[in-house]
Structures are given as C-alpha cells and as structure tokens.
Design a protein around this motif. Structure first.
Motif, PDB file in Angstrom:
ATOM      1  N   HIS A 283      13.228 -14.873  17.521  1.00 33.93           N
ATOM      2  CA  HIS A 283      12.507 -13.677  17.211  1.00 33.93           C
ATOM      3  C   HIS A 283      11.419 -13.486  16.628  1.00 33.93           C
ATOM      4  CE1 HIS A 283      12.926  -9.090  16.501  1.00 33.93           C
ATOM      5  NE2 HIS A 283      12.670  -9.308  15.466  1.00 33.93           N
ATOM      6  N   ALA A 284      10.265 -12.723  16.972  1.00 30.38           N
ATOM      7  CA  ALA A 284       8.789 -12.611  16.561  1.00 30.38           C
ATOM      8  C   ALA A 284       8.716 -11.552  16.017  1.00 30.38           C
ATOM      9  CB  ALA A 284       7.834 -13.032  17.617  1.00 30.38           C
ATOM     10  N   VAL A 285       8.282 -11.357  14.606  1.00 30.80           N
ATOM     11  CA  VAL A 285       7.701 -10.346  13.951  1.00 30.80           C
ATOM     12  C   VAL A 285       6.386 -10.474  13.981  1.00 30.80           C
ATOM     13  CG1 VAL A 285       8.084  -8.905  11.952  1.00 30.80           C
ATOM     14  CG2 VAL A 285       9.748 -10.360  12.594  1.00 30.80           C
ATOM     15  N   VAL A 286       5.853  -9.302  14.411  1.00 33.09           N
ATOM     16  CA  VAL A 286       4.253  -9.251  14.750  1.00 33.09           C
ATOM     17  C   VAL A 286       3.384  -8.046  13.999  1.00 33.09           C
ATOM     18  CG1 VAL A 286       2.425  -9.148  16.611  1.00 33.09           C
ATOM     19  CG2 VAL A 286       4.418 -10.839  16.918  1.00 33.09           C
ATOM     20  N   VAL A 287       2.312  -8.219  13.565  1.00 34.69           N
ATOM     21  CA  VAL A 287       1.467  -7.347  13.199  1.00 34.69           C
ATOM     22  C   VAL A 287       0.075  -7.374  13.988  1.00 34.69           C
ATOM     23  CG1 VAL A 287       0.283  -6.045  11.166  1.00 34.69           C
ATOM     24  CG2 VAL A 287       2.542  -7.237  10.931  1.00 34.69           C
ATOM     25  N   LEU A 288      -0.192  -6.375  14.860  1.00 36.13           N
ATOM     26  CA  LEU A 288      -1.412  -6.631  15.470  1.00 36.13           C
ATOM     27  C   LEU A 288      -2.661  -6.185  14.709  1.00 36.13           C
ATOM     28  CD1 LEU A 288      -0.220  -4.724  19.005  1.00 36.13           C
ATOM     29  CD2 LEU A 288      -0.399  -7.194  18.424  1.00 36.13           C
ATOM     30  N   LYS A 289      -3.988  -6.585  15.346  1.00 37.54           N
ATOM     31  CA  LYS A 289      -5.034  -6.405  14.512  1.00 37.54           C
ATOM     32  C   LYS A 289      -5.206  -4.954  14.905  1.00 37.54           C
ATOM     33  CE  LYS A 289      -7.145 -10.877  15.254  1.00 37.54           C
ATOM     34  NZ  LYS A 289      -8.016 -11.941  16.087  1.00 37.54           N
ATOM     35  N   GLU A 290      -6.065  -4.479  13.982  1.00 32.98           N
ATOM     36  CA  GLU A 290      -6.702  -3.096  14.162  1.00 32.98           C
ATOM     37  C   GLU A 290      -7.381  -2.784  15.238  1.00 32.98           C
ATOM     38  OE1 GLU A 290      -7.135   0.518  11.441  1.00 32.98           O
ATOM     39  OE2 GLU A 290      -6.497  -1.393  10.710  1.00 32.98           O
ATOM     40  N   GLY A 291      -6.807  -1.652  16.196  1.00 31.14           N
ATOM     41  CA  GLY A 291      -7.277  -1.281  17.518  1.00 31.14           C
ATOM     42  C   GLY A 291      -7.030  -2.276  18.433  1.00 31.14           C
ATOM     43  N   ALA A 292      -6.249  -3.140  18.199  1.00 33.75           N
ATOM     44  CA  ALA A 292      -5.714  -4.000  19.388  1.00 33.75           C
ATOM     45  C   ALA A 292      -4.316  -3.385  20.050  1.00 33.75           C
ATOM     46  CB  ALA A 292      -5.709  -5.435  18.860  1.00 33.75           C
ATOM     47  N   SER A 293      -4.070  -4.049  21.176  1.00 37.35           N
ATOM     48  CA  SER A 293      -2.747  -3.612  21.770  1.00 37.35           C
ATOM     49  C   SER A 293      -2.284  -4.886  22.510  1.00 37.35           C
ATOM     50  CB  SER A 293      -2.848  -2.383  22.599  1.00 37.35           C
ATOM     51  OG  SER A 293      -3.714  -2.722  23.736  1.00 37.35           O
ATOM     52  N   ALA A 294      -0.867  -5.038  22.485  1.00 38.30           N
ATOM     53  CA  ALA A 294      -0.124  -5.840  23.319  1.00 38.30           C
ATOM     54  C   ALA A 294       1.275  -5.479  23.237  1.00 38.30           C
ATOM     55  CB  ALA A 294      -0.219  -7.366  22.612  1.00 38.30           C
ATOM     56  N   THR A 295       2.055  -5.763  24.340  1.00 31.86           N
ATOM     57  CA  THR A 295       3.341  -5.510  24.504  1.00 31.86           C
ATOM     58  C   THR A 295       4.249  -6.716  24.526  1.00 31.86           C
ATOM     59  OG1 THR A 295       3.300  -6.152  27.008  1.00 31.86           O
ATOM     60  CG2 THR A 295       2.832  -3.911  26.472  1.00 31.86           C
TER      61      THR A 295
END
Length: 348
Positions: A283-295
């Motif tokens: 299981h991955a817990v992810v914080v995205l960069k400001e303004g970035a998007s990913a599913t």
C-alpha cells in the motif's frame, strides 16, 4: 511501544566524537545549524564534535525550511544534519531560490533511506554541498557506516553505491548475519549487526530489552541488509517494515525509491496492509507536488516500468497534508499502518 533510554559511557561518546572528526572532510572553522533536539544523536553528536573542533553552534527552535535557509545564509553555516524529508522540503520550498546556501559544505543525512531521485535532485540544485550519509542508531553511538561524498556516484559500474549506506566507520565492525549466525556471503540478505567501542552500555532499567539486542559485544540492529564485495552496506528495510505478500518479501524502501522518481510525487511511504488473499498487500501513501496531478493507476503503471509486478502497490492513498514524522523527521510508518491492522495480527 514505550521509548527506551539508551545508556552511553563517556568512553563510548568520546570515541564516537573522535570518529566523527576523523570521517569528516574538513574540521576547521566549522559552524553547525541545529534542527533536531539534543536528546537525539542528530544534534548530540554535533554538540560534541563541533565543540571539540572549536566550532560555532547555531541552534534553531525546530526544523522549518525558511528558518534553516535564513540561518545558513546569515551565519554562513558550514555543516548540518538533515534527514531526507527535510532536504525534500527545502528543495520544494517556493523561497528556495531566494537564499544563498553556498556556505554549507557538509550535509550529513540519515535517519531514513534517501531515494536516489531525491539525492540526484539535491546534488543538481545544491552543487556546492557535499553529502555524507550516516547509517546507525542511538544504540550504536549514532552511526556505524558512512557513505562519503566521493562515493555519491551517479554513473558507471559503481553507480549502485548511491543506494548504499557506505562503509564502516573507523573502529566500527559491521557484519550481515544469516539466521544460523553465520556471516552472509556478499549480496546475500541478513540482519545487520554492529560491534565497536561506540555501542551503548544497555537500555536504562530494562535488562530484558538489552539482552534481546546486545549479544557478546554485538548490537543486533533489527535492520535487514546486504554487504557487497567492496564492503559497502545496503540497508534493505527495517525487519518490521518488510512486507510479506504471497510468500515474497517486498522491501518498502525499494518501492519508495521508484515512487520518488515519479515527477508528480513529493512524498511517499509504503506499508503492508492486511490482505485475505496475500497475507499482506503493498500500500502506497502519496503526497503530490503542489499543482501536480496523478491517479492511482498512473502511480501503479509507473511502478510497473521499474520493478516487478508483485512489488507494485495494490492500493494508493493520496494525502493533501505532509506525512506524519517523528521529532527528527523520520516518517512514522506505524501511524500510517496501525489503523489498517486494528483487529488483525501482523505475522512478522
């Protein structure tokens, strides 16, 4: 788990201090910016060796990217200890370009593994900094091995060293042991054990816990790792953070390294959560960069390009806020993991 008090002898602290000075590239005109509490060797080691070298102490009330950058710029700080999460926060801060950080020559990092992608970014954005990784624990006097700046190699046959924790410090012996107690052959996984004069005397008022990890002058670290033919140590994972899925061992560090390579990912942690089918699943817990998007599908597909399918996350959780960390900046995986394991028994 209750915190354990580590008892250090004066001799152990003195040897550790001298060893630090022997390992660092320059010990003249040192100044050190403190971001960790003095209860932790990230600050306590420096308190001793900077004083012994006649250097200058620049204490900060806590870690804050702006405070750190201001202090380095204003006081021309030469040395710091920063864990990977802190380096990541500096590099991603919107005011990063506003400060002159060129005085800093020696950045010691440790506490948790440094993803290669983050290290390469740091080397590019801070070209004057020399990075030194320390692997160790409070029980070993704060360190056991060092990956020197000269071994931060990004290309060629020795480039894999960037993933290592370096070689044993002077006077410290490091071995990788198999379950039967024999020394593991090169590149074979086992438990990392440390010997030398910098080991703790024991845990305060806790002889049972002491006996569990100190045997015949060796500290059994609880870390899994390998040693290569050149004597470089590679830390695979904390034994308790290793994920056993469908009978295969997955090391969270390996998956996290890939996640940090994704252009949209700012922070990532990988944990094992209960799975009726596999025992545990990744299981991955992810914080995205400001303004970035990913599913989640994007993240998993990216991982599949770099590591085996069984190592890839089966689930991805996105968080808007920073990951929970200890006072010295290590991601608190137990906090992320515990809610999933309520009512379950973890097998390892």
């Amino acid at each position: 788990a209750h915190p354990k008090g580590v008892m250090m002898s004066h001799r152990g602290l003195f040897v550790a201090t001298i060893t630090y000075l022997a390992m660092l590239p320059s010990i003249e005109d040192l100044s050190f910016v403190y971001v960790a509490g003095y209860f932790h060797f990230a600050a306590a080691s420096a308190l001793l060796y900077i004083t012994l070298a006649g250097g200058t102490h620049v204490p900060l009330p806590k870690f804050d990217p702006v405070l750190v950058m201001q202090a380095i710029s204003e006081h021309k700080v030469s040395n710091a200890v920063l864990v990977p999460t802190m380096i990541n926060m500096l590099l991603n801060h919107p005011d990063f370009e506003r400060y002159d950080l060129s005085s800093l020559q020696t950045c010691v990092y440790g506490g948790s593994p440094m993803p290669e992608a983050l290290m390469i970014q740091a080397m590019a954005k801070l070209p004057g900094w020399r990075f030194f990784q320390i692997f160790g624990m409070t029980e070993t006097g704060g360190f056991a091995t060092m990956l020197r700046w000269r071994d931060h190699i990004t290309s060629g046959p020795k480039a894999k060293r960037l993933r290592s924790a370096g070689q044993p410090a002077p006077g410290v012996t490091v071995k990788v042991l198999l379950p039967d107690g024999s020394v593991a052959p090169p590149d074979t996984l086992g438990e990392i054990v440390v010997g030398g004069d910098t080991l703790m005397s024991g845990y305060l008022n806790n002889p049972g816990a002491t006996a569990a990890v100190l045997h015949d002058g060796w500290m059994f670290t609880g870390d899994a790792g390998t040693m290569d033919e050149d004597g470089f140590l590679y830390v695979a994972d904390r034994l308790k953070d290793m994920i056993v899925t469908g009978g295969e061992n997955v090391y969270s560090i390996e998956v996290e390294r890939v996640l940090f390579m994704h252009p949209a990912v700012r922070e990532a942690a990988v944990i094992g959560i209960p799975s009726a089918q596999w025992g545990e699943s990744v299981h991955a817990v992810v914080v995205l960069k400001e303004g970035a998007s990913a599913t989640a599908d994007d993240i998993v597909a990216f991982c599949r390009q770099h590591i085996g399918g069984y190592k890839c996350p089966r689930s991805v959780e996105f968080r808007a806020e920073a990951l929970p960390v200890t006072p010295v900046g290590k991601v608190r995986k137990n906090v992320l993991r515990d809610p999933y394991w309520a009512g379950h028994t973890k097998k390892i």
